[in-house]
Design a protein around this motif. Structure first.
Motif, mmCIF file in Angstrom:
data_model
loop_
_atom_site.group_PDB
_atom_site.id
_atom_site.type_symbol
_atom_site.label_atom_id
_atom_site.label_comp_id
_atom_site.label_asym_id
_atom_site.label_seq_id
_atom_site.Cartn_x
_atom_site.Cartn_y
_atom_site.Cartn_z
ATOM 1 N N LEU A 185 35.875 61.648 48.394
ATOM 2 C CA LEU A 185 35.867 62.610 47.287
ATOM 3 C C LEU A 185 35.367 63.962 47.764
ATOM 4 N N LEU A 186 34.271 63.987 48.518
ATOM 5 C CA LEU A 186 33.750 65.251 49.027
ATOM 6 C C LEU A 186 34.750 65.910 49.968
ATOM 7 N N LYS A 187 35.387 65.126 50.818
ATOM 8 C CA LYS A 187 36.396 65.681 51.711
ATOM 9 C C LYS A 187 37.536 66.321 50.912
ATOM 10 N N ALA A 188 38.008 65.629 49.880
ATOM 11 C CA ALA A 188 39.117 66.149 49.080
ATOM 12 C C ALA A 188 38.726 67.437 48.361
ATOM 13 N N VAL A 189 37.506 67.477 47.823
ATOM 14 C CA VAL A 189 37.044 68.675 47.111
ATOM 15 C C VAL A 189 36.931 69.853 48.075
ATOM 16 N N LEU A 190 36.310 69.652 49.236
ATOM 17 C CA LEU A 190 36.130 70.754 50.179
ATOM 18 C C LEU A 190 37.465 71.222 50.751
ATOM 19 N N ARG A 191 38.400 70.322 50.967
ATOM 20 C CA ARG A 191 39.723 70.737 51.452
ATOM 21 C C ARG A 191 40.452 71.567 50.402
ATOM 22 N N ALA A 192 40.335 71.173 49.133
ATOM 23 C CA ALA A 192 40.985 71.930 48.068
ATOM 24 C C ALA A 192 40.356 73.307 47.916
ATOM 25 N N ILE A 193 39.032 73.377 48.017
ATOM 26 C CA ILE A 193 38.353 74.670 47.923
ATOM 27 C C ILE A 193 38.747 75.560 49.096
ATOM 28 N N GLU A 194 38.797 75.004 50.286
ATOM 29 C CA GLU A 194 39.194 75.797 51.449
ATOM 30 C C GLU A 194 40.598 76.380 51.280
ATOM 31 N N ALA A 195 41.540 75.551 50.829
ATOM 32 C CA ALA A 195 42.912 76.032 50.656
ATOM 33 C C ALA A 195 42.965 77.154 49.627
ATOM 34 N N GLY A 196 42.279 76.962 48.503
ATOM 35 C CA GLY A 196 42.286 77.987 47.469
ATOM 36 C C GLY A 196 41.599 79.259 47.905
ATOM 37 N N TYR A 197 40.492 79.120 48.625
ATOM 38 C CA TYR A 197 39.738 80.291 49.083
ATOM 39 C C TYR A 197 40.543 81.087 50.107
ATOM 40 N N ARG A 198 41.207 80.406 51.026
ATOM 41 C CA ARG A 198 42.034 81.091 52.018
ATOM 42 C C ARG A 198 43.126 81.914 51.344
ATOM 43 N N GLU A 199 43.782 81.337 50.372
ATOM 44 C CA GLU A 199 44.860 82.053 49.672
ATOM 45 C C GLU A 199 44.311 83.221 48.861
#
Length: 277
Positions: A185-199
Motif C-alpha cells: 500500500l505504501l509503495k502504491a501511494v508513493l508511486r502515485a504521488i511521484e507520478a503526479g508530482y512529476r507531471e
C-alpha cells in the motif's frame, strides 16, 4: 513503543530496505526512505531535516506517532503498526501560489493506492481528507518550511472498529478491503504521488495542463454537493461546492444571494451537508 495485543504476525513491521529497493531509482523523486519504530511527529522531524538541507524526496515513516497532528492542531494517534504514518519533503520549483495543490495531489495519490491495493472506493473531501463513504480513512497535512514543503499522511489500515479514534473514522480493515498489507500500500501511494508530482512540476504547477484538476474533481466527494465551511474568524459559509480553482481553492456558491457570487476558500473546515429527506 506503545503496548499492543497484536504480534508481528498480525501487524508485521515495515521493511526499510525493501521500501528503498522498490522505490529508489536513478532520476526518481524518492531519495531516502527511513522507517523508525516511534517518533513524536514525522512532519516535525522532517521540518528539522529540511532546515538542515535534507534533499527533496526524503521520506520518514513511523510505526507509531506519539504526538501526530492534523489540521487545526487536532491530535492524530493509532496503535503501533495499525496505520501508515509518514511524511515526505518536497522542494517544488513552481510558483508559490500553486502550492495549494500539494495536499490535493497527495490525497489523490492515497486514493489511487487504496483503490489499487485495497480495492475499495475511496474519495476526497477538500482539502485534505480521504473518505470511504462519509467516514475518514486518511488525512493529509502540508506545511511550508523555508523553501520546502513537508507533506504528512496518516492512513488507517489495520485498525479494528474498537480502536478507531472517533465514530466518524474508518480503516481499510473495517471497510473490508481486499488487502491490509501496509508495505504494498505504501509503495502504491508513493508511486502515485511521484507520478503526479512529476507531471505537475513539469507543467509549472498548472493543474489543468497536467491533468491534476480533472483527476481531482473526478475523485471529489465535495464538489457538486452542499457544504458548510467554518472559516477563520468564526465565520460560516453555507452553499454548494462548485469546483476547485487554479490555486487549489474550493469554490462555493453561497445559498444567501446577499453574500455575493461564487467565493474561493483557501482555508476552512468543510462539513458535507446532506439534503433533508
Amino acid at each position: 513503543m506503545t503496548d499492543s495485543p497484536y504480534t508481528d504476525l498480525d501487524r508485521p513491521p515495515l521493511s526499510q530496505s525493501a521500501l528503498n529497493r522498490a522505490l529508489l531509482r536513478p532520476g526518481g523523486l524518492w531519495t531516502r526512505i527511513t522507517v523508525v519504530d516511534s517518533t513524536g511527529s514525522t512532519n516535525a522531524d522532517l521540518a528539522r531535516a529540511a532546515r538542515e538541507g535534507a534533499p527533496e524526496g526524503s521520506v520518514l515513516v513511523a510505526e507509531v506517532q506519539t504526538a501526530g497532528k492534523g489540521r487545526l492542531g487536532r491530535s492524530w494517534t493509532a496503535p503501533p503498526r495499525s496505520a501508515l504514518t509518514f511524511s515526505f519533503l518536497l522542494r517544488p520549483r513552481v510558483p508559490v501560489a500553486r502550492h495549494g495543490w500539494l495536499p490535493l495531489l497527495a490525497g489523490l495519490g492515497v486514493v489511487s493506492g487504496v483503490r489499487r491495493v485495497g480495492e475499495v472506493e475511496a474519495r476526497l473531501k477538500w482539502p485534505n481528507d480521504v473518505l470511504i463513504g462519509e467516514r475518514k480513512l486518511a488525512g493529509v497535512l502540508a506545511e511550508r518550511v523555508d523553501d520546502a514543503v513537508i507533506v504528512g499522511i496518516g492512513l488507517n489500515v489495520g485498525l479494528r472498529a474498537e480502536e478507531l479514534p472517533v465514530a466518524t473514522a474508518t480503516s481499510l480493515a473495517v471497510a473490508g478491503a481486499a488487502s491490509t498489507d501496509r508495505e504494498p500500500l505504501l509503495k502504491a501511494v508513493l508511486r502515485a504521488i511521484e507520478a503526479g508530482y512529476r507531471e505537475w512540476t513539469a507543467a509549472g504547477g498548472d493543474a489543468d495542463a497536467c491533468g491534476l484538476r480533472p483527476a481531482y474533481l473526478a475523485a471529489s466527494a465535495t464538489v457538486g454537493g452542499r457544504v458548510r465551511v467554518e472559516l477563520p474568524g468564526e465565520q460560516t459559509l453555507l452553499g454548494r461546492a462548485t469546483g476547485v480553482d487554479e490555486s487549489g481553492r474550493l469554490l462555493v456558491e453561497p445559498d444567501d444571494p446577499d453574500e455575493g457570487g461564487e467565493r474561493a476558500v483557501s482555508a476552512g473546515d468543510v462539513v458535507h451537508v446532506r439534503p433533508r429527506l
